[in-house]
Scaffold this motif. Structure first.
Motif, PDB file in Angstrom:
ATOM      1  N   SER A 154       1.089  -1.285   0.602  1.00  0.00           N
ATOM      2  CA  SER A 154       0.015   0.192   0.051  1.00  0.00           C
ATOM      3  C   SER A 154       0.801   1.102   0.241  1.00  0.00           C
ATOM      4  CB  SER A 154      -1.122  -0.076   1.190  1.00  0.00           C
ATOM      5  OG  SER A 154      -1.535   1.437   1.239  1.00  0.00           O
ATOM      6  N   PHE A 155       1.998   1.136   0.536  1.00  0.00           N
ATOM      7  CA  PHE A 155       2.636   2.253   1.037  1.00  0.00           C
ATOM      8  C   PHE A 155       3.308   2.463  -0.621  1.00  0.00           C
ATOM      9  CE2 PHE A 155       7.192   3.877   1.470  1.00  0.00           C
ATOM     10  CZ  PHE A 155       7.186   4.873   1.685  1.00  0.00           C
TER      11      PHE A 155
ATOM     12  N   VAL B 200       2.326   1.587  -3.697  1.00  0.00           N
ATOM     13  CA  VAL B 200       2.008   1.840  -4.542  1.00  0.00           C
ATOM     14  C   VAL B 200       1.115   3.236  -4.498  1.00  0.00           C
ATOM     15  CG1 VAL B 200      -1.013   1.750  -4.944  1.00  0.00           C
ATOM     16  CG2 VAL B 200       0.736   0.168  -4.860  1.00  0.00           C
ATOM     17  N   ASN B 201       0.962   4.003  -3.080  1.00  0.00           N
ATOM     18  CA  ASN B 201       0.627   5.595  -2.883  1.00  0.00           C
ATOM     19  C   ASN B 201       2.278   6.328  -3.109  1.00  0.00           C
ATOM     20  OD1 ASN B 201      -0.633   7.827  -1.946  1.00  0.00           O
ATOM     21  ND2 ASN B 201       0.180   7.307   0.252  1.00  0.00           N
TER      22      ASN B 201
ATOM     23  N   ASP C 217       3.004   6.701  -6.325  1.00  0.00           N
ATOM     24  CA  ASP C 217       1.764   7.117  -7.580  1.00  0.00           C
ATOM     25  C   ASP C 217       1.471   6.283  -8.416  1.00  0.00           C
ATOM     26  OD1 ASP C 217      -0.209   8.726  -7.988  1.00  0.00           O
ATOM     27  OD2 ASP C 217       0.743  10.714  -9.083  1.00  0.00           O
TER      28      ASP C 217
ATOM     29  N   THR D  57      -3.647   2.442 -10.305  1.00  0.00           N
ATOM     30  CA  THR D  57      -4.396   1.469 -10.718  1.00  0.00           C
ATOM     31  C   THR D  57      -6.116   1.538 -10.483  1.00  0.00           C
ATOM     32  OG1 THR D  57      -4.840   1.370  -8.077  1.00  0.00           O
ATOM     33  CG2 THR D  57      -2.781   0.290  -8.957  1.00  0.00           C
TER      34      THR D  57
ATOM     35  N   THR E  42      -7.144   0.249  -5.071  1.00  0.00           N
ATOM     36  CA  THR E  42      -6.217   1.478  -4.366  1.00  0.00           C
ATOM     37  C   THR E  42      -5.484   0.666  -3.265  1.00  0.00           C
ATOM     38  OG1 THR E  42      -8.080   1.597  -3.472  1.00  0.00           O
ATOM     39  CG2 THR E  42      -7.909   2.549  -5.542  1.00  0.00           C
ATOM     40  N   SER E  43      -4.399   2.235  -3.023  1.00  0.00           N
ATOM     41  CA  SER E  43      -4.040   1.929  -2.448  1.00  0.00           C
ATOM     42  C   SER E  43      -4.459   2.139  -0.593  1.00  0.00           C
ATOM     43  CB  SER E  43      -2.569   3.430  -1.701  1.00  0.00           C
ATOM     44  OG  SER E  43      -3.058   4.414  -1.474  1.00  0.00           O
ATOM     45  N   THR E  44      -5.642   2.461  -0.566  1.00  0.00           N
ATOM     46  CA  THR E  44      -6.158   2.926   0.538  1.00  0.00           C
ATOM     47  C   THR E  44      -7.401   1.212   1.247  1.00  0.00           C
ATOM     48  OG1 THR E  44      -7.334   4.741   0.326  1.00  0.00           O
ATOM     49  CG2 THR E  44      -8.676   4.116   1.497  1.00  0.00           C
TER      50      THR E  44
ATOM     51  N   MET F 139      -4.534  -1.380   2.525  1.00  0.00           N
ATOM     52  CA  MET F 139      -4.290  -0.456   3.430  1.00  0.00           C
ATOM     53  C   MET F 139      -5.228  -1.003   4.445  1.00  0.00           C
ATOM     54  SD  MET F 139      -4.164   3.591   5.530  1.00  0.00           S
ATOM     55  CE  MET F 139      -5.530   3.784   5.581  1.00  0.00           C
TER      56      MET F 139
END
Length: 60
Positions: free
Chosen positions: A13-14, A16-17, A20, A23, A28-30, A33
C-alpha cells in the motif's frame, strides 16, 4: 503469520501510494491498507495463531 501478511500489505500500500502508481478502483492504496488492517485485527484477535503451548505436554 498474519502479522507478516499484514506488514506486507501495508508495504504494498505504501509503495502504491508513494510511487503514485495508477491502479483500477479495486486495488487502490486505501483498499490494500484496509485489507492489512483486517488481517492485523484477525492476528490481534488470536485467529491463525496456531497451537497454544501453555497447557500442552507439561502435565504433572
Amino acid at each position: 503469520m498474519l502479522a507478516i501478511i499484514s506488514a506486507v500489505l501495508f508495504f504494498i500500500s505504501f509503495l502504491v501510494n508513494a510511487a503514485d502508481i495508477s491502479t483500477n478502483d479495486t486495488f487502490t492504496s486505501t483498499n490494500i491498507m484496509l485489507l492489512g488492517l483486517m488481517v492485523l485485527a484477525l492476528h490481534v484477535a488470536g485467529i491463525g495463531s496456531g497451537w497454544s503451548v501453555s497447557g500442552r505436554g507439561r502435565r504433572r
